[in-house]
Design a protein around this motif. Structure first.
Motif, PDB file in Angstrom:
ATOM      1  N   ALA A  53     -15.312   9.250 -11.652  1.00 53.07           N
ATOM      2  CA  ALA A  53     -15.211   7.878 -12.138  1.00 53.07           C
ATOM      3  C   ALA A  53     -14.506   6.911 -11.584  1.00 53.07           C
ATOM      4  CB  ALA A  53     -14.947   7.987 -13.590  1.00 53.07           C
ATOM      5  N   SER A  54     -13.541   7.121 -11.150  1.00 55.81           N
ATOM      6  CA  SER A  54     -12.665   6.222 -10.264  1.00 55.81           C
ATOM      7  C   SER A  54     -13.308   5.917  -8.800  1.00 55.81           C
ATOM      8  CB  SER A  54     -11.223   6.457  -9.915  1.00 55.81           C
ATOM      9  OG  SER A  54     -10.523   6.641 -11.252  1.00 55.81           O
ATOM     10  N   GLU A  55     -13.799   7.031  -8.396  1.00 58.90           N
ATOM     11  CA  GLU A  55     -14.573   6.979  -7.084  1.00 58.90           C
ATOM     12  C   GLU A  55     -15.775   6.051  -7.337  1.00 58.90           C
ATOM     13  OE1 GLU A  55     -16.888   9.318  -3.407  1.00 58.90           O
ATOM     14  OE2 GLU A  55     -15.348  10.508  -4.800  1.00 58.90           O
ATOM     15  N   LYS A  56     -16.604   6.268  -8.151  1.00 58.60           N
ATOM     16  CA  LYS A  56     -17.862   5.369  -8.472  1.00 58.60           C
ATOM     17  C   LYS A  56     -17.284   3.869  -8.650  1.00 58.60           C
ATOM     18  CE  LYS A  56     -21.493   4.931 -11.688  1.00 58.60           C
ATOM     19  NZ  LYS A  56     -22.173   5.353 -12.933  1.00 58.60           N
ATOM     20  N   VAL A  57     -16.148   3.469  -9.306  1.00 63.19           N
ATOM     21  CA  VAL A  57     -15.772   2.133  -9.437  1.00 63.19           C
ATOM     22  C   VAL A  57     -15.391   1.647  -8.196  1.00 63.19           C
ATOM     23  CG1 VAL A  57     -14.050   0.679 -10.329  1.00 63.19           C
ATOM     24  CG2 VAL A  57     -15.097   2.300 -11.595  1.00 63.19           C
ATOM     25  N   GLN A 112     -17.828   1.185   2.289  1.00 64.09           N
ATOM     26  CA  GLN A 112     -18.201   1.754   1.149  1.00 64.09           C
ATOM     27  C   GLN A 112     -18.178   3.503   1.208  1.00 64.09           C
ATOM     28  OE1 GLN A 112     -22.258   0.289  -0.337  1.00 64.09           O
ATOM     29  NE2 GLN A 112     -21.900  -1.254   0.982  1.00 64.09           N
ATOM     30  N   ASP A 113     -16.899   3.886   1.303  1.00 63.42           N
ATOM     31  CA  ASP A 113     -16.590   5.329   1.499  1.00 63.42           C
ATOM     32  C   ASP A 113     -15.690   5.876   0.124  1.00 63.42           C
ATOM     33  OD1 ASP A 113     -14.021   3.753   1.744  1.00 63.42           O
ATOM     34  OD2 ASP A 113     -13.590   4.639   3.777  1.00 63.42           O
ATOM     35  N   GLY A 114     -15.512   4.843  -0.946  1.00 60.03           N
ATOM     36  CA  GLY A 114     -14.910   5.552  -1.858  1.00 60.03           C
ATOM     37  C   GLY A 114     -13.504   5.926  -1.792  1.00 60.03           C
ATOM     38  N   VAL A 115     -13.027   5.433  -0.587  1.00 63.91           N
ATOM     39  CA  VAL A 115     -11.558   5.746  -0.225  1.00 63.91           C
ATOM     40  C   VAL A 115     -10.608   4.385  -0.477  1.00 63.91           C
ATOM     41  CG1 VAL A 115      -9.687   6.616   1.455  1.00 63.91           C
ATOM     42  CG2 VAL A 115     -12.318   7.935   0.923  1.00 63.91           C
ATOM     43  N   ILE A 116      -9.530   4.532  -1.132  1.00 59.89           N
ATOM     44  CA  ILE A 116      -8.588   3.525  -1.363  1.00 59.89           C
ATOM     45  C   ILE A 116      -7.569   3.417  -0.089  1.00 59.89           C
ATOM     46  CG2 ILE A 116      -7.206   2.186  -2.794  1.00 59.89           C
ATOM     47  CD1 ILE A 116     -10.021   2.755  -4.043  1.00 59.89           C
ATOM     48  N   GLY A 117      -7.967   3.035   0.966  1.00 56.95           N
ATOM     49  CA  GLY A 117      -7.272   2.491   2.088  1.00 56.95           C
ATOM     50  C   GLY A 117      -6.609   1.275   1.918  1.00 56.95           C
ATOM     51  N   TRP A 121       0.700  -1.192   0.143  1.00 51.79           N
ATOM     52  CA  TRP A 121      -0.014  -0.074   0.019  1.00 51.79           C
ATOM     53  C   TRP A 121       1.073   1.288  -0.022  1.00 51.79           C
ATOM     54  CZ3 TRP A 121      -1.595   3.537   4.504  1.00 51.79           C
ATOM     55  CH2 TRP A 121      -2.644   4.267   4.091  1.00 51.79           C
ATOM     56  N   PRO A 122       0.595   2.364  -0.774  1.00 47.97           N
ATOM     57  CA  PRO A 122       1.195   3.380  -1.106  1.00 47.97           C
ATOM     58  C   PRO A 122       1.661   4.178   0.412  1.00 47.97           C
ATOM     59  CG  PRO A 122      -0.540   3.734  -2.248  1.00 47.97           C
ATOM     60  CD  PRO A 122      -0.756   2.453  -1.613  1.00 47.97           C
ATOM     61  N   GLY A 123       0.750   4.079   1.128  1.00 44.92           N
ATOM     62  CA  GLY A 123       0.905   4.838   2.315  1.00 44.92           C
ATOM     63  C   GLY A 123       0.040   6.094   2.536  1.00 44.92           C
ATOM     64  N   ARG A 124      -0.506   6.288   1.375  1.00 47.21           N
ATOM     65  CA  ARG A 124      -1.386   7.462   1.504  1.00 47.21           C
ATOM     66  C   ARG A 124      -2.806   7.127   1.001  1.00 47.21           C
ATOM     67  NH1 ARG A 124      -0.750  11.342  -3.519  1.00 47.21           N
ATOM     68  NH2 ARG A 124      -0.477   9.827  -5.334  1.00 47.21           N
ATOM     69  N   TYR A 125      -3.596   7.546   1.579  1.00 46.29           N
ATOM     70  CA  TYR A 125      -5.179   7.363   1.167  1.00 46.29           C
ATOM     71  C   TYR A 125      -5.453   8.004  -0.296  1.00 46.29           C
ATOM     72  CZ  TYR A 125      -5.949   5.257   5.680  1.00 46.29           C
ATOM     73  OH  TYR A 125      -6.170   4.545   6.783  1.00 46.29           O
ATOM     74  N   ILE A 126      -6.013   7.177  -1.115  1.00 44.77           N
ATOM     75  CA  ILE A 126      -6.398   7.694  -2.404  1.00 44.77           C
ATOM     76  C   ILE A 126      -7.999   8.161  -2.171  1.00 44.77           C
ATOM     77  CG2 ILE A 126      -6.870   7.214  -4.760  1.00 44.77           C
ATOM     78  CD1 ILE A 126      -4.343   5.315  -4.571  1.00 44.77           C
ATOM     79  N   THR A 127      -8.206   9.411  -2.688  1.00 41.85           N
ATOM     80  CA  THR A 127      -9.642  10.092  -2.307  1.00 41.85           C
ATOM     81  C   THR A 127      -9.649  11.122  -3.328  1.00 41.85           C
ATOM     82  OG1 THR A 127     -11.234  10.689  -0.907  1.00 41.85           O
ATOM     83  CG2 THR A 127      -8.870  11.509  -0.291  1.00 41.85           C
ATOM     84  N   GLN A 128     -10.975  11.699  -3.275  1.00 44.36           N
ATOM     85  CA  GLN A 128     -11.420  12.833  -3.965  1.00 44.36           C
ATOM     86  C   GLN A 128     -12.791  13.304  -3.382  1.00 44.36           C
ATOM     87  OE1 GLN A 128     -13.667  14.086  -6.736  1.00 44.36           O
ATOM     88  NE2 GLN A 128     -15.128  12.385  -6.287  1.00 44.36           N
ATOM     89  N   PRO A 129     -13.069  14.710  -3.144  1.00 44.89           N
ATOM     90  CA  PRO A 129     -12.136  15.826  -3.741  1.00 44.89           C
ATOM     91  C   PRO A 129     -11.116  16.128  -2.352  1.00 44.89           C
ATOM     92  CG  PRO A 129     -14.166  16.831  -3.093  1.00 44.89           C
ATOM     93  CD  PRO A 129     -14.282  15.289  -3.039  1.00 44.89           C
ATOM     94  N   PRO A 130     -10.110  16.783  -2.821  1.00 48.49           N
ATOM     95  CA  PRO A 130      -9.389  16.921  -4.134  1.00 48.49           C
ATOM     96  C   PRO A 130      -8.942  15.780  -4.693  1.00 48.49           C
ATOM     97  CG  PRO A 130      -7.829  17.678  -2.366  1.00 48.49           C
ATOM     98  CD  PRO A 130      -9.079  17.338  -1.559  1.00 48.49           C
ATOM     99  N   ALA A 131      -8.886  15.623  -6.006  1.00 51.91           N
ATOM    100  CA  ALA A 131      -8.320  14.289  -6.513  1.00 51.91           C
ATOM    101  C   ALA A 131      -7.174  14.037  -6.487  1.00 51.91           C
ATOM    102  CB  ALA A 131      -8.654  14.502  -8.069  1.00 51.91           C
ATOM    103  N   THR A 132      -6.746  12.659  -5.752  1.00 55.72           N
ATOM    104  CA  THR A 132      -5.639  12.223  -5.551  1.00 55.72           C
ATOM    105  C   THR A 132      -5.003  11.696  -6.970  1.00 55.72           C
ATOM    106  OG1 THR A 132      -6.075  11.220  -3.413  1.00 55.72           O
ATOM    107  CG2 THR A 132      -4.060  10.478  -4.360  1.00 55.72           C
ATOM    108  N   SER A 133      -3.737  11.881  -7.159  1.00 54.52           N
ATOM    109  CA  SER A 133      -3.072  11.790  -8.530  1.00 54.52           C
ATOM    110  C   SER A 133      -1.627  11.184  -8.467  1.00 54.52           C
ATOM    111  CB  SER A 133      -3.102  12.764  -9.391  1.00 54.52           C
ATOM    112  OG  SER A 133      -2.123  13.719  -9.038  1.00 54.52           O
TER     113      SER A 133
END
Length: 243
Positions: A209-213, A225-230, A170-182
Protein backbone atom coordinates in the motif's frame (compact mmCIF):
# COMPACT_ATOMS: atom_id res chain seq x y z
CA UNK A 1 -6.05 34.22 -8.40
CA UNK A 2 -9.54 32.99 -7.39
CA UNK A 3 -11.68 34.85 -4.89
CA UNK A 4 -13.96 33.73 -2.07
CA UNK A 5 -16.90 34.49 -4.35
CA UNK A 6 -15.65 31.90 -6.84
CA UNK A 7 -15.66 28.98 -4.44
CA UNK A 8 -18.95 30.06 -2.87
CA UNK A 9 -20.59 30.19 -6.28
CA UNK A 10 -19.51 26.62 -6.95
CA UNK A 11 -20.57 25.39 -3.51
CA UNK A 12 -24.02 26.98 -3.85
CA UNK A 13 -24.51 25.24 -7.17
CA UNK A 14 -24.28 21.90 -5.34
CA UNK A 15 -26.94 22.57 -2.71
CA UNK A 16 -29.26 19.58 -2.48
CA UNK A 17 -26.85 17.15 -4.10
CA UNK A 18 -26.90 13.93 -2.10
CA UNK A 19 -24.94 10.70 -1.94
CA UNK A 20 -26.28 7.56 -3.60
CA UNK A 21 -27.96 4.87 -1.55
CA UNK A 22 -24.65 2.97 -1.42
CA UNK A 23 -22.77 6.05 -0.16
CA UNK A 24 -21.09 6.88 -3.49
CA UNK A 25 -20.48 10.55 -4.32
CA UNK A 26 -18.91 12.29 -7.26
CA UNK A 27 -16.81 14.23 -4.75
CA UNK A 28 -15.18 11.06 -3.42
CA UNK A 29 -14.76 9.61 -6.91
CA UNK A 30 -13.04 12.79 -8.09
CA UNK A 31 -10.72 12.67 -5.06
CA UNK A 32 -9.74 9.11 -6.01
CA UNK A 33 -8.87 10.27 -9.50
CA UNK A 34 -6.80 13.22 -8.27
CA UNK A 35 -4.88 11.20 -5.71
CA UNK A 36 -4.62 7.97 -7.75
CA UNK A 37 -6.01 5.93 -4.86
CA UNK A 38 -9.16 3.92 -4.24
CA UNK A 39 -11.54 3.55 -1.33
CA UNK A 40 -12.86 7.11 -1.13
CA UNK A 41 -15.84 7.14 -3.49
CA UNK A 42 -18.07 5.81 -0.69
CA UNK A 43 -16.20 7.36 2.23
CA UNK A 44 -17.20 10.29 4.45
CA UNK A 45 -17.03 13.18 2.03
CA UNK A 46 -17.35 16.56 3.78
CA UNK A 47 -13.71 17.49 3.12
CA UNK A 48 -13.65 15.98 -0.35
CA UNK A 49 -16.61 18.23 -1.18
CA UNK A 50 -14.50 21.25 -0.20
CA UNK A 51 -11.68 19.98 -2.43
CA UNK A 52 -14.06 19.43 -5.34
CA UNK A 53 -15.37 22.99 -5.04
CA UNK A 54 -11.79 24.26 -4.90
CA UNK A 55 -10.92 22.40 -8.10
CA UNK A 56 -13.92 23.88 -9.95
CA UNK A 57 -13.01 27.36 -8.71
CA UNK A 58 -9.32 27.01 -9.61
CA UNK A 59 -8.45 27.38 -5.94
CA UNK A 60 -7.06 23.97 -4.98
CA UNK A 61 -3.55 25.24 -4.26
CA UNK A 62 -4.83 27.73 -1.69
CA UNK A 63 -7.69 25.68 -0.22
CA UNK A 64 -5.95 22.31 0.06
CA UNK A 65 -7.05 18.84 -1.00
CA UNK A 66 -7.82 16.43 1.82
CA UNK A 67 -10.16 13.68 2.95
CA UNK A 68 -8.93 13.74 6.56
CA UNK A 69 -10.09 16.92 8.31
CA UNK A 70 -7.40 17.12 11.04
CA UNK A 71 -4.68 17.03 8.38
CA UNK A 72 -6.47 19.75 6.44
CA UNK A 73 -6.65 21.99 9.50
CA UNK A 74 -2.98 21.37 10.25
CA UNK A 75 -2.13 22.26 6.65
CA UNK A 76 -3.57 25.74 7.22
CA UNK A 77 -1.82 26.05 10.60
CA UNK A 78 1.54 25.12 9.08
CA UNK A 79 1.12 28.00 6.64
CA UNK A 80 0.18 30.55 9.28
CA UNK A 81 -3.38 30.71 7.96
CA UNK A 82 -5.29 29.31 10.92
CA UNK A 83 -7.32 31.30 13.43
CA UNK A 84 -10.61 31.70 15.26
CA UNK A 85 -12.27 34.66 13.56
CA UNK A 86 -14.98 33.81 10.99
CA UNK A 87 -14.81 35.42 7.59
CA UNK A 88 -16.56 34.84 4.27
CA UNK A 89 -14.86 32.13 2.22
CA UNK A 90 -12.93 30.70 5.15
CA UNK A 91 -12.85 26.95 5.60
CA UNK A 92 -14.61 26.20 8.87
CA UNK A 93 -13.64 23.17 10.96
CA UNK A 94 -15.79 21.51 13.60
CA UNK A 95 -15.09 19.33 16.61
CA UNK A 96 -18.40 18.06 17.90
CA UNK A 97 -16.78 16.94 21.18
CA UNK A 98 -16.10 20.58 22.03
CA UNK A 99 -12.38 20.18 22.67
CA UNK A 100 -11.43 22.76 19.99
CA UNK A 101 -8.37 20.61 19.26
CA UNK A 102 -7.20 20.25 15.66
CA UNK A 103 -6.54 16.48 16.01
CA UNK A 104 -10.16 16.02 17.14
CA UNK A 105 -11.74 17.80 14.15
CA UNK A 106 -14.38 15.70 12.44
CA UNK A 107 -16.28 17.97 10.03
CA UNK A 108 -15.63 20.86 7.66
CA UNK A 109 -17.47 23.36 5.51
CA UNK A 110 -17.19 26.78 3.84
CA UNK A 111 -18.28 30.05 5.46
CA UNK A 112 -20.93 31.74 3.34
CA UNK A 113 -21.84 34.58 5.72
CA UNK A 114 -21.16 35.89 9.22
CA UNK A 115 -24.19 37.22 11.09
CA UNK A 116 -24.30 40.07 13.57
CA UNK A 117 -25.40 37.71 16.35
CA UNK A 118 -22.13 35.76 15.99
CA UNK A 119 -23.60 32.80 14.15
CA UNK A 120 -22.02 31.57 10.92
CA UNK A 121 -23.84 30.52 7.74
CA UNK A 122 -22.06 27.63 6.07
CA UNK A 123 -22.17 25.46 2.97
CA UNK A 124 -21.34 21.88 3.94
CA UNK A 125 -21.10 18.51 2.28
CA UNK A 126 -22.10 15.25 3.97
CA UNK A 127 -24.53 16.83 6.38
CA UNK A 128 -27.59 14.57 6.49
CA UNK A 129 -25.95 12.85 3.48
CA UNK A 130 -26.25 15.90 1.24
CA UNK A 131 -24.87 19.37 0.49
CA UNK A 132 -26.76 21.78 2.70
CA UNK A 133 -26.71 25.30 4.09
CA UNK A 134 -26.40 25.43 7.86
CA UNK A 135 -26.32 28.07 10.59
CA UNK A 136 -23.65 27.22 13.17
CA UNK A 137 -23.04 28.63 16.61
CA UNK A 138 -21.17 25.84 18.39
CA UNK A 139 -18.69 23.05 17.80
CA UNK A 140 -16.39 25.36 15.84
CA UNK A 141 -12.72 24.43 16.30
CA UNK A 142 -11.28 27.14 14.06
CA UNK A 143 -10.91 28.47 10.54
CA UNK A 144 -8.49 28.06 7.67
CA UNK A 145 -7.96 31.19 5.58
CA UNK A 146 -7.23 30.49 1.89
CA UNK A 147 -5.02 33.10 0.22
CA UNK A 148 -7.75 34.47 -2.04
CA UNK A 149 -6.94 37.40 -4.26
CA UNK A 150 -8.86 39.83 -2.03
CA UNK A 151 -10.33 39.95 1.44
CA UNK A 152 -8.58 36.86 2.71
CA UNK A 153 -5.64 37.98 4.84
CA UNK A 154 -5.25 35.95 8.02
CA UNK A 155 -6.17 37.53 11.34
CA UNK A 156 -3.68 39.83 13.02
CA UNK A 157 -2.36 37.12 15.36
CA UNK A 158 -2.73 33.73 13.65
CA UNK A 159 -1.17 30.61 15.04
CA UNK A 160 2.48 30.52 14.08
CA UNK A 161 3.51 27.91 11.52
CA UNK A 162 5.08 24.88 13.13
CA UNK A 163 8.69 24.19 12.25
CA UNK A 164 9.51 21.29 9.98
CA UNK A 165 8.22 22.43 6.60
CA UNK A 166 11.71 21.70 5.27
CA UNK A 167 12.40 18.02 4.77
CA UNK A 168 14.18 16.24 7.61
CA UNK A 169 17.50 14.67 6.72
CA UNK A 170 17.16 11.63 4.49
CA UNK A 171 17.69 8.55 6.70
CA UNK A 172 20.50 7.28 4.49
CA UNK A 173 18.83 4.08 3.41
CA UNK A 174 16.45 3.42 0.55
CA UNK A 175 12.94 2.57 1.65
CA UNK A 176 11.62 -0.18 -0.57
CA UNK A 177 9.85 -3.55 -0.74
CA UNK A 178 10.20 -6.47 -1.04
CA UNK A 179 11.53 -7.15 1.47
CA UNK A 180 9.54 -4.48 3.27
CA UNK A 181 11.60 -1.75 4.92
CA UNK A 182 10.37 -0.90 8.40
CA UNK A 183 11.24 1.49 11.20
CA UNK A 184 10.82 5.05 12.42
CA UNK A 185 11.95 6.60 9.13
CA UNK A 186 9.18 4.71 7.30
CA UNK A 187 6.70 5.95 9.89
CA UNK A 188 7.96 9.53 9.47
CA UNK A 189 7.44 9.35 5.71
CA UNK A 190 3.99 7.75 6.04
CA UNK A 191 2.88 10.39 8.53
CA UNK A 192 3.98 13.17 6.20
CA UNK A 193 2.24 11.63 3.19
CA UNK A 194 -0.95 11.23 5.21
CA UNK A 195 -0.70 14.89 6.25
CA UNK A 196 -0.57 15.76 2.54
CA UNK A 197 -3.90 13.98 2.07
CA UNK A 198 -2.83 10.54 0.86
CA UNK A 199 -4.76 7.58 2.25
CA UNK A 200 -2.07 5.62 4.04
CA UNK A 201 -1.65 3.73 7.31
CA UNK A 202 1.09 5.00 9.62
CA UNK A 203 2.39 1.61 10.73
CA UNK A 204 6.13 1.89 10.08
CA UNK A 205 6.08 -0.86 7.45
CA UNK A 206 6.70 -0.07 3.79
CA UNK A 207 4.38 -2.63 2.25
CA UNK A 208 2.43 -2.76 -1.04
CA UNK A 209 0.00 0.00 0.00
CA UNK A 210 2.85 2.38 0.81
CA UNK A 211 4.60 1.57 -2.46
CA UNK A 212 1.41 2.24 -4.41
CA UNK A 213 1.12 5.69 -2.84
CA UNK A 214 4.81 6.35 -3.47
CA UNK A 215 4.50 5.51 -7.17
CA UNK A 216 1.43 7.72 -7.55
CA UNK A 217 3.20 10.55 -5.75
CA UNK A 218 6.29 10.14 -7.93
CA UNK A 219 4.13 10.28 -11.04
CA UNK A 220 2.37 13.41 -9.80
CA UNK A 221 5.66 15.15 -9.04
CA UNK A 222 7.43 13.87 -12.17
CA UNK A 223 9.99 11.87 -10.26
CA UNK A 224 11.39 8.49 -11.18
CA UNK A 225 8.44 6.11 -10.78
CA UNK A 226 10.20 3.20 -9.09
CA UNK A 227 8.28 3.06 -5.82
CA UNK A 228 11.51 3.52 -3.88
CA UNK A 229 11.90 6.29 -1.31
CA UNK A 230 15.33 7.70 -2.12
CA UNK A 231 16.67 11.19 -1.43
CA UNK A 232 14.58 12.98 -4.09
CA UNK A 233 11.26 11.33 -3.22
CA UNK A 234 11.92 11.74 0.50
CA UNK A 235 12.58 15.49 0.12
CA UNK A 236 9.59 16.02 -2.16
CA UNK A 237 7.24 14.64 0.50
CA UNK A 238 7.94 17.84 2.45
CA UNK A 239 8.91 20.40 -0.16
CA UNK A 240 6.88 19.68 -3.33
CA UNK A 241 3.89 22.00 -3.84
CA UNK A 242 0.46 20.55 -3.13
CA UNK A 243 -1.60 19.91 -6.24
Amino acid sequence: MPTAKDILRIARSQLGTSERSDGWTKYGAAYEDRKHVRGFARAAWCDMFVGWCAVQAGALSIVGDFAYTPSHAQWFADRGRWGHKPRVGAIIFFDWSGSHSRPAIDHVGIVEAVRADGSVVTLEGNTDNAVRRRVRRSGIAGYGYPAYSTGSRPPSKPDKPKPGTAAPRWPGRYITQPPATSGNDVRTWQRQMRARGWHLAVDGVYGPASEKVARAFQKEKRLQQDGVIGPATWAAAWTAPLT
